[in-house]
Design a protein around this motif. Structure first.
Motif, PDB file in Angstrom:
ATOM      1  N   ARG A  56       0.736  -1.188   0.077  1.00 12.54           N
ATOM      2  CA  ARG A  56      -0.034   0.021   0.035  1.00 12.54           C
ATOM      3  C   ARG A  56       0.818   1.245   0.158  1.00 12.54           C
ATOM      4  O   ARG A  56       0.463   2.337  -0.824  1.00 12.54           O
ATOM      5  CB  ARG A  56      -0.822   0.033   1.226  1.00 12.54           C
ATOM      6  CG  ARG A  56      -1.984   1.339   1.139  1.00 12.54           C
ATOM      7  CD  ARG A  56      -2.560   1.343   2.442  1.00 12.54           C
ATOM      8  NE  ARG A  56      -3.640   0.221   2.738  1.00 12.54           N
ATOM      9  CZ  ARG A  56      -3.805  -0.443   3.715  1.00 12.54           C
ATOM     10  NH1 ARG A  56      -3.147  -0.119   4.764  1.00 12.54           N
ATOM     11  NH2 ARG A  56      -4.643  -1.350   3.852  1.00 12.54           N
ATOM     12  N   ASP A  57       2.077   1.286   0.948  1.00 12.66           N
ATOM     13  CA  ASP A  57       2.811   2.740   0.909  1.00 12.66           C
ATOM     14  C   ASP A  57       3.275   2.779  -0.161  1.00 12.66           C
ATOM     15  O   ASP A  57       3.586   3.939  -0.721  1.00 12.66           O
ATOM     16  CB  ASP A  57       3.542   2.476   2.142  1.00 12.66           C
ATOM     17  CG  ASP A  57       2.954   2.327   3.519  1.00 12.66           C
ATOM     18  OD1 ASP A  57       1.744   2.439   3.516  1.00 12.66           O
ATOM     19  OD2 ASP A  57       3.779   2.228   4.493  1.00 12.66           O
TER      20      ASP A  57
ATOM     21  N   LEU B 144       0.804   4.229  -2.696  1.00 10.74           N
ATOM     22  CA  LEU B 144       0.410   5.597  -2.525  1.00 10.74           C
ATOM     23  C   LEU B 144       1.546   6.791  -2.809  1.00 10.74           C
ATOM     24  O   LEU B 144       1.252   7.904  -3.264  1.00 10.74           O
ATOM     25  CB  LEU B 144       0.105   5.974  -0.749  1.00 10.74           C
ATOM     26  CG  LEU B 144      -1.235   5.350  -0.429  1.00 10.74           C
ATOM     27  CD1 LEU B 144      -1.409   5.194   1.063  1.00 10.74           C
ATOM     28  CD2 LEU B 144      -2.382   6.134  -1.014  1.00 10.74           C
TER      29      LEU B 144
ATOM     30  N   PHE C   3      -0.265   8.409  -5.918  1.00 10.43           N
ATOM     31  CA  PHE C   3      -0.921   9.579  -5.558  1.00 10.43           C
ATOM     32  C   PHE C   3       0.121  10.652  -5.313  1.00 10.43           C
ATOM     33  O   PHE C   3      -0.003  11.594  -6.071  1.00 10.43           O
ATOM     34  CB  PHE C   3      -1.673   9.288  -4.064  1.00 10.43           C
ATOM     35  CG  PHE C   3      -2.186  10.515  -3.491  1.00 10.43           C
ATOM     36  CD1 PHE C   3      -3.511  10.914  -4.070  1.00 10.43           C
ATOM     37  CD2 PHE C   3      -1.779  11.035  -2.507  1.00 10.43           C
ATOM     38  CE1 PHE C   3      -4.133  12.028  -3.443  1.00 10.43           C
ATOM     39  CE2 PHE C   3      -2.299  12.218  -1.746  1.00 10.43           C
ATOM     40  CZ  PHE C   3      -3.495  12.637  -2.532  1.00 10.43           C
TER      41      PHE C   3
ATOM     42  N   ILE D 107      -4.647   6.962  -7.802  1.00  8.03           N
ATOM     43  CA  ILE D 107      -4.595   5.684  -6.965  1.00  8.03           C
ATOM     44  C   ILE D 107      -5.682   4.932  -7.071  1.00  8.03           C
ATOM     45  O   ILE D 107      -5.567   3.746  -6.722  1.00  8.03           O
ATOM     46  CB  ILE D 107      -4.451   6.495  -5.456  1.00  8.03           C
ATOM     47  CG1 ILE D 107      -3.977   5.234  -4.374  1.00  8.03           C
ATOM     48  CG2 ILE D 107      -5.624   7.254  -5.048  1.00  8.03           C
ATOM     49  CD1 ILE D 107      -2.691   4.542  -4.720  1.00  8.03           C
TER      50      ILE D 107
END
Length: 212
Positions: free
Chosen positions: A106-107, A110, A114, A180
């Motif tokens: 996830r990190d 992002l 994003f 994202i």
């Protein structure tokens, strides 16, 4: 008769001198009281915590995270914990993002899909504002600065918890939201078959101050 007159005058002089000494002593006490040290507050920088909650799917499922580093570029002191924060400036390296994702995917997503789509992707910067017991924060992101009103709760007289809501549309960041969402399309798809990433992000900051 002359002797009595001299004695009377002497007595008056003694009384007059005593009155002057008392008055002088009273003035001294007044000066001492006015010069007593005033208690002030200052920010404990390494105790500040910043976290957020983003949302996915049309059911608005929360996804939490935090930033593990915050740099203060300007701090102040004040007579109350809240007023001490007025004018405090800071920057947050987006690389310090941490969402506690056990998959470890996830990190990086992002950061790439994003933050990597935004302008000036390395830092989020801001300024605390306090006026008439109302607090807010100016946040600079994607090359744009907007204000977020903050609710706050005092915990004792030296710890404050702030909460606010950031709508990424106000920072022209909808391209990053779409980016994202596409990268996480399956994970952001709910029971209705719709993939959605919300532009709304809940913010929380915990601030500790010390008395001096």
């Amino acid at each position: 008769m002359k002797k009595i007159t001299i004695t009377f005058v002497s007595a008056l002089l003694i009384v007059f001198a005593s009155c002057k000494e008392t008055k002088k002593g009273e003035e001294s006490s007044s000066v001492d009281a006015s010069t007593e040290a005033v208690e002030t507050f200052s920010l404990v920088q390494d105790s500040t915590k910043v976290s957020f909650i983003a949302y996915k799917t049309t059911e608005k499922i929360p996804v939490g995270g935090k930033f593990e580093k915050i740099n203060f570029t300007k701090t102040n002191s004040g007579e109350t914990a809240l007023t001490t924060l007025n004018g405090t400036e800071f920057s947050i390296p987006v690389s310090s993002l941490f969402t506690n994702d056990p998959t470890g995917t996830r990190d990086p997503k992002l950061l790439e899909f994003f933050f990597g789509v935004l302008k000036d992707t390395e830092l989020i910067s801001g300024v605390f504002k306090v006026e008439n017991d109302k607090s807010s924060i100016d946040i600079t992101l994607n090359g744009k600065t907007q204000n977020i009103p903050l609710a706050y709760e005092m915990n004792g007289d030296n710890k404050i918890t702030f909460n606010g809501v950031m709508d990424l549309e106000n920072w022209n960041a909808m391209d990053a939201v779409a980016s994202i969402n596409k990268a996480c399309e399956i994970l952001h798809t709910g029971k209705d078959g719709v993939s959605k990433t919300w532009s709304e992000v809940a913010l929380k900051a915990e601030v500790l101050l010390e008395k001096k």
